[in-house]
Write an enzyme that holds these catalytic residues in place. Structure first.
Site, PDB file in Angstrom:
ATOM      1  N   GLY A  32       0.795  -1.232   0.000  1.00 25.83           N
ATOM      2  CA  GLY A  32       0.000   0.000   0.000  1.00 25.83           C
ATOM      3  C   GLY A  32       0.822   1.274   0.000  1.00 25.83           C
ATOM      4  O   GLY A  32       0.273   2.380   0.002  1.00 25.83           O
TER       5      GLY A  32
ATOM      6  N   SER B  59       9.841  -6.781  -0.928  1.00 28.66           N
ATOM      7  CA  SER B  59      11.257  -7.111  -0.653  1.00 28.66           C
ATOM      8  C   SER B  59      11.745  -6.502   0.667  1.00 28.66           C
ATOM      9  O   SER B  59      12.547  -5.566   0.664  1.00 28.66           O
ATOM     10  CB  SER B  59      12.159  -6.703  -1.821  1.00 28.66           C
ATOM     11  OG  SER B  59      11.875  -5.421  -2.334  1.00 28.66           O
TER      12      SER B  59
HETATM   13  P1  ADP Z   1       1.751  -1.132  -3.340  1.00 29.38           P
HETATM   14  O1  ADP Z   1       1.958  -1.508  -4.776  1.00 29.38           O
HETATM   15  O2  ADP Z   1       2.982  -0.529  -2.717  1.00 29.38           O
HETATM   16  O3  ADP Z   1       1.160  -2.222  -2.498  1.00 29.38           O
HETATM   17  P2  ADP Z   1      -0.377   0.473  -4.407  1.00 29.38           P
HETATM   18  O4  ADP Z   1       0.302   1.224  -5.518  1.00 29.38           O
HETATM   19  O5  ADP Z   1      -1.213  -0.708  -4.783  1.00 29.38           O
HETATM   20  O6  ADP Z   1       0.696   0.079  -3.300  1.00 29.38           O
HETATM   21  O7  ADP Z   1      -1.314   1.486  -3.579  1.00 29.38           O
HETATM   22  C1  ADP Z   1      -0.899   2.770  -3.176  1.00 29.38           C
HETATM   23  C2  ADP Z   1      -2.102   3.677  -2.929  1.00 29.38           C
HETATM   24  O8  ADP Z   1      -1.626   4.957  -2.506  1.00 29.38           O
HETATM   25  C3  ADP Z   1      -2.945   3.899  -4.170  1.00 29.38           C
HETATM   26  O9  ADP Z   1      -4.306   3.901  -3.790  1.00 29.38           O
HETATM   27  C4  ADP Z   1      -2.498   5.293  -4.639  1.00 29.38           C
HETATM   28  O10 ADP Z   1      -3.524   5.962  -5.343  1.00 29.38           O
HETATM   29  C5  ADP Z   1      -2.190   5.990  -3.319  1.00 29.38           C
HETATM   30  N1  ADP Z   1      -1.234   7.118  -3.433  1.00 29.38           N
HETATM   31  C6  ADP Z   1      -1.390   8.350  -2.917  1.00 29.38           C
HETATM   32  N2  ADP Z   1      -0.353   9.161  -3.188  1.00 29.38           N
HETATM   33  C7  ADP Z   1       0.532   8.419  -3.901  1.00 29.38           C
HETATM   34  C8  ADP Z   1       1.818   8.695  -4.485  1.00 29.38           C
HETATM   35  N3  ADP Z   1       2.424   9.886  -4.370  1.00 29.38           N
HETATM   36  N4  ADP Z   1       2.420   7.685  -5.118  1.00 29.38           N
HETATM   37  C9  ADP Z   1       1.846   6.480  -5.228  1.00 29.38           C
HETATM   38  N5  ADP Z   1       0.635   6.154  -4.700  1.00 29.38           N
HETATM   39  C10 ADP Z   1      -0.034   7.109  -4.046  1.00 29.38           C
END
Ligand code: ADP
Length: 181
Positions: free
Chosen positions: A16, A87
């Site tokens: 997340g 990781s």
């Molecule tokens: P991960 O792949 O690390 O598990 P995700 O990409 O699936 O995380 O989820 C990250 C969440 O955070 C998404 O809902 C995204 O819209 C939100 N978010 C808010 N700000 C950012 C940012 N600057 N960069 C990336 N994601 C962001």
């Protein structure tokens, strides 16, 4: 035209934190530039290349080793390889850095509380309820990088800013043309 240089861009961070989202943004920008690229998404890899592996330290390390092996082959063949995987262990990430050579580590950083509040896949709720064991950040460790090439604080910056940081780093290090449109 100058041949593209291969590189592995390794996105590490809590579930997340934003690894997949930033990867998608980087993919879009690279596709617009016509780059050869491949994504090795953590969830997808576990369904295929590393199916059957669990979440013990040994299995997590094996998961990373197999991903790193494929990433090294692709990198050698001038592909830009994007690897969004949690990781959590520093040592194995550093081992991949040594093996691959052309390696950019992106620390996708947001506080646990923020990741948990986002709970994109509903996994934190399950981990807190004890339905999932060995969940990184809850009952399994996460070791942040000490010297990542890029750090994206996704609780403080926009997605566009995070994506731009990665692109800027790839440009500075000569993996992308500075004058690309
Ligand atoms: P991960 O792949 O690390 O598990 P995700 O990409 O699936 O995380 O989820 C990250 C969440 O955070 C998404 O809902 C995204 O819209 C939100 N978010 C808010 N700000 C950012 C940012 N600057 N960069 C990336 N994601 C962001």
């Amino acid at each position: 035209m100058q041949k593209q240089r291969g590189v592995t861009v390794w996105f590490t961070g809590l579930s997340g934190a934003g690894k997949s989202t930033i990867t998608s943004g980087v993919v879009k920008a690279l596709q617009e530039r016509g780059c050869d690229l491949e994504v090795m998404d953590g969830d997808e890899v576990r369904q295929n290349l590393t199916k059957g592996l669990g979440f013990s330290k040994a299995d997590r390390d094996e998961n990373i080793r197999r991903i790193g092996y494929v990433a090294s082959l692709l990198t050698r063949h001038e592909v830009i390889v994007l690897v969004p995987v949690i990781s959590p262990y520093r040592e194995i990430r550093d081992e991949m850095r040594q093996k691959i050579g052309d390696f950019v580590e992106v620390f996708v950083n947001a506080p646990l509380a923020v990741c948990e509040q986002r709970d994109v896949k509903g996994l934190y709720k399950k981990a807190r309820a004890g339905e999932i064991k060995q969940f990184t950040g809850i009952d399994d460790p996460y070791e942040p990088p000490l010297n990542p090439e890029v750090e994206c604080r996704t609780d403080l910056e926009t997605l566009a800013e995070s994506v731009q940081k990665v692109l800027d780093c790839l440009t500075t290090r000569g993996y992308l043309q500075p004058d690309a449109p």
